[in-house]
Design a protein around this motif. Structure first.
Motif, short mmCIF file in Angstrom:
data_model
loop_
_atom_site.label_atom_id
_atom_site.label_comp_id
_atom_site.label_asym_id
_atom_site.label_seq_id
_atom_site.Cartn_x
_atom_site.Cartn_y
_atom_site.Cartn_z
N GLY A 11 0.83 -1.21 0.00
CA GLY A 11 0.00 0.00 0.00
C GLY A 11 0.86 1.26 0.00
N ASP A 13 1.40 3.63 2.37
CA ASP A 13 2.26 3.84 3.53
C ASP A 13 3.29 2.72 3.65
OD1 ASP A 13 0.50 5.88 3.95
OD2 ASP A 13 -0.08 5.28 5.98
N ALA A 57 0.25 -12.93 3.32
CA ALA A 57 -0.51 -13.07 4.58
C ALA A 57 -1.84 -12.34 4.44
CB ALA A 57 0.28 -12.51 5.76
N GLU A 58 -2.82 -12.89 5.11
CA GLU A 58 -4.20 -12.38 5.07
C GLU A 58 -4.62 -12.16 6.52
OE1 GLU A 58 -7.58 -11.23 4.75
OE2 GLU A 58 -6.89 -11.68 2.72
N LEU A 59 -5.02 -10.94 6.85
CA LEU A 59 -5.33 -10.62 8.26
C LEU A 59 -6.57 -11.34 8.79
CD1 LEU A 59 -4.72 -6.88 9.19
CD2 LEU A 59 -3.33 -8.87 9.66
N LEU A 80 -0.06 -2.10 9.04
CA LEU A 80 -0.66 -1.13 8.11
C LEU A 80 -1.76 -1.76 7.26
CD1 LEU A 80 2.52 0.76 6.81
CD2 LEU A 80 1.26 1.04 8.94
N GLN A 83 -8.67 -2.81 5.24
CA GLN A 83 -9.63 -2.37 4.22
C GLN A 83 -9.71 -0.87 4.49
OE1 GLN A 83 -11.69 -0.82 2.15
NE2 GLN A 83 -13.38 -1.01 3.62
N SER A 84 -8.97 -0.09 3.71
CA SER A 84 -8.69 1.30 4.08
C SER A 84 -9.62 2.32 3.44
CB SER A 84 -7.23 1.65 3.73
OG SER A 84 -7.10 1.74 2.32
N SER A 124 -3.89 3.59 13.52
CA SER A 124 -5.17 4.20 13.88
C SER A 124 -5.40 5.45 13.03
CB SER A 124 -5.20 4.54 15.37
OG SER A 124 -5.27 3.37 16.15
N THR A 125 -6.56 6.06 13.18
CA THR A 125 -6.97 7.05 12.19
C THR A 125 -7.84 8.16 12.78
OG1 THR A 125 -8.45 7.36 10.29
CG2 THR A 125 -8.82 5.40 11.59
N TYR A 149 -15.86 1.57 8.88
CA TYR A 149 -14.39 1.65 8.91
C TYR A 149 -13.92 2.28 10.22
CZ TYR A 149 -9.74 3.57 7.95
OH TYR A 149 -8.41 3.92 8.04
N LYS A 153 -11.80 0.57 13.29
CA LYS A 153 -10.49 1.11 13.67
C LYS A 153 -10.46 1.51 15.15
CE LYS A 153 -7.63 1.15 10.07
NZ LYS A 153 -6.21 0.77 10.11
N LEU A 176 -3.41 8.85 12.77
CA LEU A 176 -2.93 9.65 11.65
C LEU A 176 -4.09 10.30 10.90
CD1 LEU A 176 -0.33 8.39 12.50
CD2 LEU A 176 0.15 7.79 10.11
N ASN A 178 -5.37 12.38 7.42
CA ASN A 178 -5.19 11.99 6.01
C ASN A 178 -3.78 12.36 5.51
OD1 ASN A 178 -8.03 12.50 6.62
ND2 ASN A 178 -8.40 11.95 4.49
N ARG A 184 -0.81 7.40 -3.74
CA ARG A 184 -2.14 7.23 -3.14
C ARG A 184 -3.04 6.42 -4.08
NH1 ARG A 184 -5.11 6.89 1.44
NH2 ARG A 184 -5.96 8.90 2.12
P1 NDP Z 1 -3.62 1.27 1.33
O1 NDP Z 1 -5.02 0.92 1.01
O2 NDP Z 1 -2.77 1.93 0.30
O3 NDP Z 1 -2.84 -0.05 1.82
C1 NDP Z 1 -3.47 -1.02 2.63
C2 NDP Z 1 -2.78 -2.35 2.40
O4 NDP Z 1 -3.45 -3.34 3.19
C3 NDP Z 1 -2.83 -2.82 0.96
O5 NDP Z 1 -1.56 -3.23 0.56
C4 NDP Z 1 -3.80 -4.01 1.02
O6 NDP Z 1 -3.48 -5.04 0.12
C5 NDP Z 1 -3.58 -4.52 2.44
N1 NDP Z 1 -4.74 -5.29 2.87
C6 NDP Z 1 -6.05 -4.99 2.72
N2 NDP Z 1 -6.81 -5.95 3.25
C7 NDP Z 1 -5.98 -6.88 3.74
C8 NDP Z 1 -6.18 -8.13 4.38
N3 NDP Z 1 -7.40 -8.60 4.61
N4 NDP Z 1 -5.09 -8.86 4.74
C9 NDP Z 1 -3.85 -8.40 4.48
N5 NDP Z 1 -3.59 -7.24 3.85
C10 NDP Z 1 -4.65 -6.48 3.49
O7 NDP Z 1 -3.67 2.16 2.66
P2 NDP Z 1 -2.62 3.25 3.20
O8 NDP Z 1 -1.26 2.81 2.89
O9 NDP Z 1 -3.10 4.59 2.81
O10 NDP Z 1 -2.90 3.15 4.77
C11 NDP Z 1 -2.13 2.27 5.61
C12 NDP Z 1 -2.88 2.05 6.91
O11 NDP Z 1 -3.04 3.29 7.58
C13 NDP Z 1 -4.28 1.48 6.77
O12 NDP Z 1 -4.50 0.64 7.89
C14 NDP Z 1 -5.20 2.69 6.84
O13 NDP Z 1 -6.47 2.32 7.30
C15 NDP Z 1 -4.44 3.53 7.84
N6 NDP Z 1 -4.59 4.96 7.72
C16 NDP Z 1 -4.34 5.60 6.54
C17 NDP Z 1 -4.40 6.97 6.45
C18 NDP Z 1 -4.14 7.69 5.17
O14 NDP Z 1 -4.52 8.87 5.08
N7 NDP Z 1 -3.47 7.08 4.20
C19 NDP Z 1 -4.74 7.79 7.64
C20 NDP Z 1 -4.95 7.02 8.84
C21 NDP Z 1 -4.86 5.66 8.87
P3 NDP Z 1 -4.10 -5.07 -1.38
O15 NDP Z 1 -3.17 -4.20 -2.16
O16 NDP Z 1 -4.04 -6.50 -1.72
O17 NDP Z 1 -5.50 -4.53 -1.27
#
Ligand code: NDP
Ligand code: GDR
Length: 362
Positions: A11, A13, A57-59, A80, A83-84, A124-125, A149, A153, A176, A178, A184
């Motif tokens: 993702g 981050d 890995a799958e959470l 990190l 389901q964001s 956290s968010t 969501y 969280k 955190l 946004n 992104r």
């Molecule tokens: P992204 O959506 O870019 O990345 C999330 C990652 O989690 C993806 O690689 C995704 O994989 C993986 N993922 C999703 N579901 C599962 C699952 N069931 N098991 C394992 N992996 C999974 O999010 P960000 O990088 O923007 O955010 C990182 C974290 O920070 C998240 O937890 C988000 O909720 C939190 N957050 C983000 C903020 C932001 O503004 N960016 C602010 C505050 C918190 P896949 O590519 O396969 O979908």
């Protein structure tokens, strides 16, 4: 050499954090999901795909989480994965809760059992604040989440605090606000805007359909925020910290900042779901409101107070919102045209320069 595990390394981050930890000499392992389409694209864009050890890995699967922690012996674990996308959480509330809430306790319990000395970071968010009753929001502000969501969280946040207090684990949460970047996901509003404007600036006849233009968010640059995550885990005591810029901006104004960076000037007209923006140079409509993008319950405004992180962690965001919008718009314009953006340096260079410069927001 320290060993770090990043769940959700593919993702936004995850990619920036992996880059940061590698630059500090860590051995970095990251989880991806086996069915992700082009899971390493962001790591490739940062030039680090070959240097991160990737595991599947799958959470939602407790057994694979247990094996991951039992076999890995990590010093630091950054959770990190999630389901964001807030919008999808109304369509998939049970799945979102399974991943974003129960997924956290699956990890924490495996760490407690097999690796209790590991330091843990929970993503956290600010969405936990939801319908805010105090401005700006800090670590003591009450939660009132407005989406499945945000609710999930909040569970992840409290269970992290509970494992810290119950078992003495070094478990911290970063609340955190946004944070965005050229990496992104395209479903989030900032990137949807910059991708759309880049197509328009490249000459395409395209209309960007948006939902609530009045929502206000505290937007920072993701590269700055991963530095804060790392700093949290370097403290002797685990704790919770807000990371934010302290500046809030409407969706409408973000469109204006990104458009200006591409040399586009906009004329806004109408109100509510009839509001539109036209390109003053061509007279073409380029933004319109589509109520399909309105949310069942909205978070109207978020502004964070990161003074605790400034004081304890020495953390400070370095990119302000107009600069962030310009960085993203120029990167997308370059991708759309293969050309350097009209009034900026090449996006790849801009990214490096911005993360290196010790500039501070006023
Ligand atoms: P992204 O959506 O870019 O990345 C999330 C990652 O989690 C993806 O690689 C995704 O994989 C993986 N993922 C999703 N579901 C599962 C699952 N069931 N098991 C394992 N992996 C999974 O999010 P960000 O990088 O923007 O955010 C990182 C974290 O920070 C998240 O937890 C988000 O909720 C939190 N957050 C983000 C903020 C932001 O503004 N960016 C602010 C505050 C918190 P896949 O590519 O396969 O979908
Ligand atoms: P958010 O980000 O929900 O804050 O969650 P998003 O960019 O999706 O929405 C921000 C605001 O923009 C409004 N909006 C639109 N949003 C999207 N996605 N698409 C549109 O067309 C649109 N039009 C208006 C939304 O209604 C909302 O008010 C992000 C995610 O990264 C979370 O994982 C993270 O926890 C929070 O930020 C902090």
């Amino acid at each position: 050499m320290k060993k770090a595990l990043i769940t959700g390394v593919a993702g936004q981050d995850g990619a920036y954090l992996a880059q940061l930890l590698l630059s500090k000499g860590y051995e970095v392992t990251g989880t991806i999901r086996r069915n992700s389409l082009d899971e390493l694209e962001r790591l490739r864009r940062l030039g680090i795909a070959e240097r991160v050890q990737v595991v599947c890995a799958e959470l939602t699967d407790a057994n694979n989480i247990t094996r991951l922690i039992r076999d890995g012996r990590y010093d630091e674990i950054y959770n990190l994965a999630a389901q964001s996308f807030v919008g999808s959480s109304w369509d998939q509330p049970i799945y979102t809760s399974d991943v974003n809430a129960i997924g956290v306790v699956r990890l924490l319990d495996a760490i407690r059992t097999f690796s209790p000395e590991a330091r843990f970071y929970q993503a956290s968010t600010s969405e936990m604040f939801g319908r805010v009753r105090e401005t700006p929001q800090n670590e003591m502000t009450a939660f009132y989440p407005r989406s499945p969501y945000g609710v999930a969280k909040a569970y992840g946040h409290y269970i992290t605090m509970n494992y810290r207090e119950s078992f003495g684990m070094h478990a911290s949460s970063g609340i955190l606000f946004n944070h965005e970047s050229p990496l992104r996901g395209p479903e989030f509003v900032t990137r949807k805007i910059t991708l759309g404007l880049a197509r328009i600036a490249a000459g395409e006849d395209h209309v960007i359909e948006l939902g609530n233009l009045d929502a206000e968010r505290d937007w920072g640059f993701a590269g700055d925020y991963v530095e804060g995550m790392w700093r949290m885990l370097q403290q002797d005591q685990a704790d919770d910290y807000v990371l934010a810029t302290g500046v809030t901006t409407s969706i409408r104004d973000f469109v204006g900042f990104a458009a200006a960076a591409l040399g586009l000037s906009l004329d806004w007209q109408g109100k509510g779901d009839k509001e539109t923006a036209t390109d003053t140079a061509t007279g073409r409509r380029i933004v319109e409101v589509n109520p399909a993008f309105f949310r069942p319950a909205e978070v109207d405004q978020l502004i964070g107070d990161a003074s605790k992180a400034r004081k304890v962690l020495g953390w400070c965001p370095m990119v302000e919102v107009a600069e962030l919008a310009g960085m993203m718009a120029r990167a997308d314009y370059e991708d759309a045209t293969g050309e350097q953006a009209r009034n900026g340096v090449p996006a790849a260079v801009a990214l490096r320069d911005l993360s290196d410069q010790p500039r501070h927001l006023s």
